[in-house]
Design a protein around this motif. Structure first.
Motif, PDB file in Angstrom:
ATOM      1  N   MET A   1       0.854  -1.205   0.049  1.00  0.00           N
ATOM      2  CA  MET A   1       0.053   0.040  -0.005  1.00  0.00           C
ATOM      3  C   MET A   1       0.982   1.183  -0.070  1.00  0.00           C
ATOM      4  SD  MET A   1      -2.808   1.408   2.865  1.00  0.00           S
ATOM      5  CE  MET A   1      -3.759  -0.289   3.017  1.00  0.00           C
ATOM      6  N   ASP A   2       0.691   2.160  -1.079  1.00  0.00           N
ATOM      7  CA  ASP A   2       1.533   3.559  -1.046  1.00  0.00           C
ATOM      8  C   ASP A   2       1.132   4.256   0.243  1.00  0.00           C
ATOM      9  OD1 ASP A   2      -0.595   5.459  -1.791  1.00  0.00           O
ATOM     10  OD2 ASP A   2      -0.993   3.935  -3.101  1.00  0.00           O
ATOM     11  N   ILE A   3       1.988   5.398   0.455  1.00  0.00           N
ATOM     12  CA  ILE A   3       1.756   6.076   1.829  1.00  0.00           C
ATOM     13  C   ILE A   3       0.520   6.895   1.656  1.00  0.00           C
ATOM     14  CG2 ILE A   3       4.073   6.063   2.460  1.00  0.00           C
ATOM     15  CD1 ILE A   3       4.439   8.669   1.479  1.00  0.00           C
ATOM     16  N   PHE A   4       0.306   7.538   0.411  1.00  0.00           N
ATOM     17  CA  PHE A   4      -1.022   8.264   0.363  1.00  0.00           C
ATOM     18  C   PHE A   4      -2.214   7.249   0.441  1.00  0.00           C
ATOM     19  CE2 PHE A   4      -4.624   9.415  -2.671  1.00  0.00           C
ATOM     20  CZ  PHE A   4      -4.780  10.560  -2.091  1.00  0.00           C
ATOM     21  N   THR A   5      -2.610   6.173   0.219  1.00  0.00           N
ATOM     22  CA  THR A   5      -3.578   5.383   0.520  1.00  0.00           C
ATOM     23  C   THR A   5      -3.453   4.966   2.019  1.00  0.00           C
ATOM     24  OG1 THR A   5      -3.454   4.507  -1.635  1.00  0.00           O
ATOM     25  CG2 THR A   5      -4.849   3.285  -0.166  1.00  0.00           C
ATOM     26  N   GLN A   6      -2.520   4.685   2.439  1.00  0.00           N
ATOM     27  CA  GLN A   6      -2.228   4.298   3.918  1.00  0.00           C
ATOM     28  C   GLN A   6      -2.699   5.613   4.763  1.00  0.00           C
ATOM     29  OE1 GLN A   6       1.905   3.467   5.014  1.00  0.00           O
ATOM     30  NE2 GLN A   6       1.405   4.046   7.050  1.00  0.00           N
ATOM     31  N   TYR A   7      -1.982   6.621   4.432  1.00  0.00           N
ATOM     32  CA  TYR A   7      -2.677   7.760   5.362  1.00  0.00           C
ATOM     33  C   TYR A   7      -3.979   8.315   5.033  1.00  0.00           C
ATOM     34  CZ  TYR A   7       2.086   8.175   7.203  1.00  0.00           C
ATOM     35  OH  TYR A   7       3.068   8.226   7.843  1.00  0.00           O
ATOM     36  N   TRP A   8      -4.543   8.065   3.826  1.00  0.00           N
ATOM     37  CA  TRP A   8      -5.840   8.585   3.568  1.00  0.00           C
ATOM     38  C   TRP A   8      -6.813   7.521   4.580  1.00  0.00           C
ATOM     39  CZ3 TRP A   8      -7.844  12.443   0.379  1.00  0.00           C
ATOM     40  CH2 TRP A   8      -9.146  12.452   0.497  1.00  0.00           C
ATOM     41  N   LYS A   9      -6.410   6.316   4.401  1.00  0.00           N
ATOM     42  CA  LYS A   9      -7.285   5.442   5.241  1.00  0.00           C
ATOM     43  C   LYS A   9      -7.311   5.738   6.801  1.00  0.00           C
ATOM     44  CE  LYS A   9      -7.697   1.811   1.870  1.00  0.00           C
ATOM     45  NZ  LYS A   9      -7.525   0.312   1.443  1.00  0.00           N
ATOM     46  N   GLU A  10      -6.152   5.956   6.986  1.00  0.00           N
ATOM     47  CA  GLU A  10      -5.819   6.204   8.515  1.00  0.00           C
ATOM     48  C   GLU A  10      -6.643   7.661   8.934  1.00  0.00           C
ATOM     49  OE1 GLU A  10      -2.356   7.314  11.626  1.00  0.00           O
ATOM     50  OE2 GLU A  10      -1.667   6.604   9.860  1.00  0.00           O
ATOM     51  N   TYR A  11      -6.455   8.718   8.233  1.00  0.00           N
ATOM     52  CA  TYR A  11      -6.854  10.048   8.828  1.00  0.00           C
ATOM     53  C   TYR A  11      -8.340  10.330   8.135  1.00  0.00           C
ATOM     54  CZ  TYR A  11      -1.981  11.105  10.054  1.00  0.00           C
ATOM     55  OH  TYR A  11      -0.728  11.028  10.587  1.00  0.00           O
ATOM     56  N   ILE A  12      -8.847   9.693   7.085  1.00  0.00           N
ATOM     57  CA  ILE A  12     -10.043  10.134   6.454  1.00  0.00           C
ATOM     58  C   ILE A  12     -11.083   8.718   6.585  1.00  0.00           C
ATOM     59  CG2 ILE A  12     -11.145  10.913   4.624  1.00  0.00           C
ATOM     60  CD1 ILE A  12      -8.568  12.498   4.191  1.00  0.00           C
ATOM     61  N   GLY A  13     -10.576   7.635   6.124  1.00  0.00           N
ATOM     62  CA  GLY A  13     -11.333   6.531   5.904  1.00  0.00           C
ATOM     63  C   GLY A  13     -12.186   6.183   5.022  1.00  0.00           C
ATOM     64  N   SER A  14     -12.476   7.204   4.202  1.00  0.00           N
ATOM     65  CA  SER A  14     -13.309   6.966   2.827  1.00  0.00           C
ATOM     66  C   SER A  14     -12.717   6.569   1.658  1.00  0.00           C
ATOM     67  CB  SER A  14     -14.337   8.157   2.595  1.00  0.00           C
ATOM     68  OG  SER A  14     -13.444   9.224   2.128  1.00  0.00           O
ATOM     69  N   GLU A  15     -13.488   6.402   0.650  1.00  0.00           N
ATOM     70  CA  GLU A  15     -12.841   5.784  -0.495  1.00  0.00           C
ATOM     71  C   GLU A  15     -12.685   6.923  -1.579  1.00  0.00           C
ATOM     72  OE1 GLU A  15     -11.591   2.677  -1.182  1.00  0.00           O
ATOM     73  OE2 GLU A  15     -11.833   2.400   0.818  1.00  0.00           O
ATOM     74  N   ASN A  16     -12.906   8.201  -1.113  1.00  0.00           N
ATOM     75  CA  ASN A  16     -12.880   9.326  -2.483  1.00  0.00           C
ATOM     76  C   ASN A  16     -11.597   9.725  -2.771  1.00  0.00           C
ATOM     77  OD1 ASN A  16     -12.693  10.651  -0.171  1.00  0.00           O
ATOM     78  ND2 ASN A  16     -14.520  12.169  -0.514  1.00  0.00           N
ATOM     79  N   TYR A  17     -10.480   9.026  -2.331  1.00  0.00           N
ATOM     80  CA  TYR A  17      -9.121   9.574  -2.697  1.00  0.00           C
ATOM     81  C   TYR A  17      -8.962   9.214  -3.975  1.00  0.00           C
ATOM     82  CZ  TYR A  17      -8.065   4.470  -2.674  1.00  0.00           C
ATOM     83  OH  TYR A  17      -7.921   3.317  -3.179  1.00  0.00           O
ATOM     84  N   LYS A  18      -9.634   8.597  -4.642  1.00  0.00           N
ATOM     85  CA  LYS A  18      -9.592   8.553  -6.207  1.00  0.00           C
ATOM     86  C   LYS A  18      -9.831   9.836  -6.800  1.00  0.00           C
ATOM     87  CE  LYS A  18     -10.458   3.539  -6.022  1.00  0.00           C
ATOM     88  NZ  LYS A  18     -11.188   2.407  -6.204  1.00  0.00           N
ATOM     89  N   SER A  19     -10.943  10.337  -6.308  1.00  0.00           N
ATOM     90  CA  SER A  19     -11.201  11.985  -6.912  1.00  0.00           C
ATOM     91  C   SER A  19      -9.919  12.718  -6.801  1.00  0.00           C
ATOM     92  CB  SER A  19     -12.400  12.442  -6.237  1.00  0.00           C
ATOM     93  OG  SER A  19     -13.616  11.443  -6.247  1.00  0.00           O
ATOM     94  N   VAL A  20      -9.187  12.707  -5.585  1.00  0.00           N
ATOM     95  CA  VAL A  20      -8.079  13.617  -5.404  1.00  0.00           C
ATOM     96  C   VAL A  20      -7.185  13.298  -6.529  1.00  0.00           C
ATOM     97  CG1 VAL A  20      -6.118  14.012  -4.005  1.00  0.00           C
ATOM     98  CG2 VAL A  20      -8.306  13.766  -3.046  1.00  0.00           C
ATOM     99  N   ILE A  21      -6.676  12.062  -6.717  1.00  0.00           N
ATOM    100  CA  ILE A  21      -5.724  11.585  -7.997  1.00  0.00           C
ATOM    101  C   ILE A  21      -6.399  12.040  -9.302  1.00  0.00           C
ATOM    102  CG2 ILE A  21      -4.789   9.621  -9.019  1.00  0.00           C
ATOM    103  CD1 ILE A  21      -3.906  10.180  -6.027  1.00  0.00           C
ATOM    104  N   GLU A  22      -7.617  11.971  -9.526  1.00  0.00           N
ATOM    105  CA  GLU A  22      -8.028  12.737 -10.552  1.00  0.00           C
ATOM    106  C   GLU A  22      -8.104  13.915 -10.863  1.00  0.00           C
ATOM    107  OE1 GLU A  22     -12.432  11.372 -10.692  1.00  0.00           O
ATOM    108  OE2 GLU A  22     -11.794   9.274 -10.796  1.00  0.00           O
ATOM    109  N   GLN A  23      -8.111  14.689  -9.630  1.00  0.00           N
ATOM    110  CA  GLN A  23      -7.879  16.228 -10.028  1.00  0.00           C
ATOM    111  C   GLN A  23      -6.330  16.659 -10.288  1.00  0.00           C
ATOM    112  OE1 GLN A  23     -11.418  17.346  -9.477  1.00  0.00           O
ATOM    113  NE2 GLN A  23     -10.122  19.063  -8.975  1.00  0.00           N
TER     114      GLN A  23
END
Length: 193
Positions: A1-23
């Motif tokens: 797991m990359d650090i982005f996904t790791q910290y996203w899940k730790e601090y936010i928990g939702s799955e909308n991180y893909k929208s950030v990558i798209e941006q």
């Protein structure tokens, strides 16, 4: 797991991180891309133990350039707005919003150590080896502003970079090479003449 996904899940928990990558993958971006985001996340990871509020710093890192249109003067405001829309308005989001807005002038709003690190992470590129600075930063910024004539770009870029040299300090945390950053900026300014 990359650090982005790791910290996203730790601090936010939702799955909308893909929208950030798209941006960060939008076609008008050449420097303000996922590479820039991931570099700041590497710095976040390296210095995380020094933060008093790591979640707020993470949110600021991730969202500071989530909206990026080279023709807009409201990127920071719109990025902060998107942070609130996507994540919420809790205390950490409010702090992260302040950090994002501080990137408008890259200046401190108080003596917040976390803010010092965050602002320095965003400007770390200024202290890179000059060849990398030129190729991976300066030329990519020019591409982002390709709609502007050379004359207009040179005028605007010269003003922005000259302002950094006028500051007492470019970096606030002391973790990056101030002298190298100033040298690189001076070299770029000479190349713009």
């Amino acid at each position: 797991m990359d650090i982005f996904t790791q910290y996203w899940k730790e601090y936010i928990g939702s799955e909308n991180y893909k929208s950030v990558i798209e941006q960060y993958s939008e076609p008008q971006r050449y420097y303000h891309t996922t590479s820039h985001l991931f570099r700041l996340l590497e710095l976040f990871n390296k210095h995380k133990s020094k933060f008093s509020n790591a979640r707020a710093v993470f949110l600021a890192v991730v969202f500071h350039d989530v909206v990026y249109d080279p023709q807009s003067k409201d990127n920071e405001l719109n990025s902060a707005r998107l942070l609130k829309e996507w994540i919420g308005t809790d205390q950490d989001c409010t702090i992260a919003e302040q950090y994002i807005l501080a990137t408008i002038k890259h200046s401190l709003i108080n003596d917040d150590q976390d803010l010092k690190y965050f602002l320095d992470f965003d400007l770390e590129v200024l202290s890179w080896d000059y060849e990398k600075y030129w190729n991976d930063y300066a030329l990519q910024i020019r591409k982002e502003y390709s709609r502007y004539s050379d004359s207009d770009y040179i005028t605007g870029r010269t003003a922005v970079m000259s302002n950094f040299l006028k500051r007492e300090r470019i970096y606030f945390s002391g973790i990056f090479d101030e002298a190298k950053a100033r040298e690189n900026i001076q070299k770029e300014l000479v190349s713009l003449q």
